[in-house]
Scaffold this active site. Structure first.
Site, PDB file in Angstrom:
ATOM      1  N   ASP A  99      46.152   5.467  27.675  1.00 36.84           N
ATOM      2  CA  ASP A  99      46.805   5.839  28.933  1.00 36.84           C
ATOM      3  C   ASP A  99      45.752   6.036  30.023  1.00 36.84           C
ATOM      4  O   ASP A  99      44.589   6.326  29.725  1.00 36.84           O
ATOM      5  CB  ASP A  99      47.579   7.151  28.757  1.00 36.84           C
ATOM      6  CG  ASP A  99      48.707   7.015  27.739  1.00 36.84           C
ATOM      7  OD1 ASP A  99      49.193   5.892  27.535  1.00 36.84           O
ATOM      8  OD2 ASP A  99      49.077   8.050  27.160  1.00 36.84           O
TER       9      ASP A  99
HETATM   10  N1  URA Z   1      48.381   8.376  22.371  1.00 37.40           N
HETATM   11  C1  URA Z   1      48.731   8.733  23.623  1.00 37.40           C
HETATM   12  O1  URA Z   1      49.683   9.469  23.814  1.00 37.40           O
HETATM   13  N2  URA Z   1      48.007   8.252  24.639  1.00 37.40           N
HETATM   14  C2  URA Z   1      46.934   7.462  24.483  1.00 37.40           C
HETATM   15  O2  URA Z   1      46.301   7.069  25.462  1.00 37.40           O
HETATM   16  C3  URA Z   1      46.575   7.095  23.175  1.00 37.40           C
HETATM   17  C4  URA Z   1      47.317   7.559  22.133  1.00 37.40           C
END
Ligand code: URA
Length: 227
Positions: A99
């Site tokens: 993310d």
């Molecule tokens: N899980 C998440 O919630 N976000 C990420 O960026 C990676 C794994």
């Protein structure tokens, strides 16, 4: 390899972009117009607009992704991207995704088959996350994370979960669904405030500041290939 993959490897365009060039009749193989189903082998001569192309060497990059950078090659909203940050001469793309607000270990490569294998759930590549969460998860919450959580896209596979310190949890997963760590921790009542991936497929960020990247060592590559 297929002509579109060859063009992508040569850094000309993405595979989809390469399909457009092929359809537009701008690509020849040994002097004949290339088609979408043309295969290219060693010794074939590929030209774009009459200019000969060389496939690029394979490249493997480990990035310490900082926050605020999106895991794509191009962002319609104009935010900075991991591909722009790495700015590698080879056309490397991220394997899987983090993310925008997540930091940590991200692999980028132009080796399509390896990227596909690493991202495929069947291979269960290990990912280790450190999460700062709201509240103090009790042992019972960690047990639930280990056993598997019912999410709206199905139950999570068994995971490792341990407390790192006050409001800090380490989760080790072998799957990678969208927002998975955030959804798992929210489901046990401890939403994530900050998320960091400390390890991907055995690769750690030792010596890499946020925003910095390095090429993989041959031994690291061998290890990825034998996974
Ligand atoms: N899980 C998440 O919630 N976000 C990420 O960026 C990676 C794994």
């Amino acid at each position: 390899m297929r002509l579109n993959a060859y063009l992508a490897r040569a850094g000309v365009a993405s595979r989809r972009g390469a399909d457009e060039l092929i359809k537009a009749g701008r690509v020849t193989v040994n002097g004949e117009q290339g088609e979408l189903n043309t295969f290219v082998g060693a010794g074939d001569r590929v030209e774009l607009d009459g200019r000969p192309l060389e496939p690029q060497a394979l490249a493997y990059v480990l990035l310490h992704k900082p926050a605020g950078v999106v895991t794509t090659a191009r962002d319609p909203q104009g935010r900075p991207t991991v591909v722009g940050l790495v700015n590698h001469p080879a056309r490397v793309v991220p394997v899987g995704r983090l993310d925008a607000d997540t930091t940590g270990a991200l692999l980028l490569t132009n080796d399509g088959p390896l990227a596909h294998r690493l991202a495929h759930p069947r291979y269960g590549v290990e990912k280790v996350y450190e999460a700062d969460v709201q509240g103090e998860p009790p042992e019972e919450a960690l047990e639930r994370l280990r056993a598997g959580i019912e999410l709206d896209d199905g139950p999570t596979a068994p995971a490792e979960a341990r407390r790192l310190g006050p409001g800090r949890v380490e989760l080790t997963l072998h799957e990678g669904r969208k927002h998975q760590v955030k959804r798992m921790l929210a489901a046990v009542g401890h939403p994530v405030m900050r998320l960091h991936r400390s390890r991907y497929a055995g690769l750690t960020l030792e010596g890499l500041e946020p925003g910095a990247w390095r090429e993989l060592e041959p031994s690291e590559l061998d290890q990825l290939r034998t996974m």
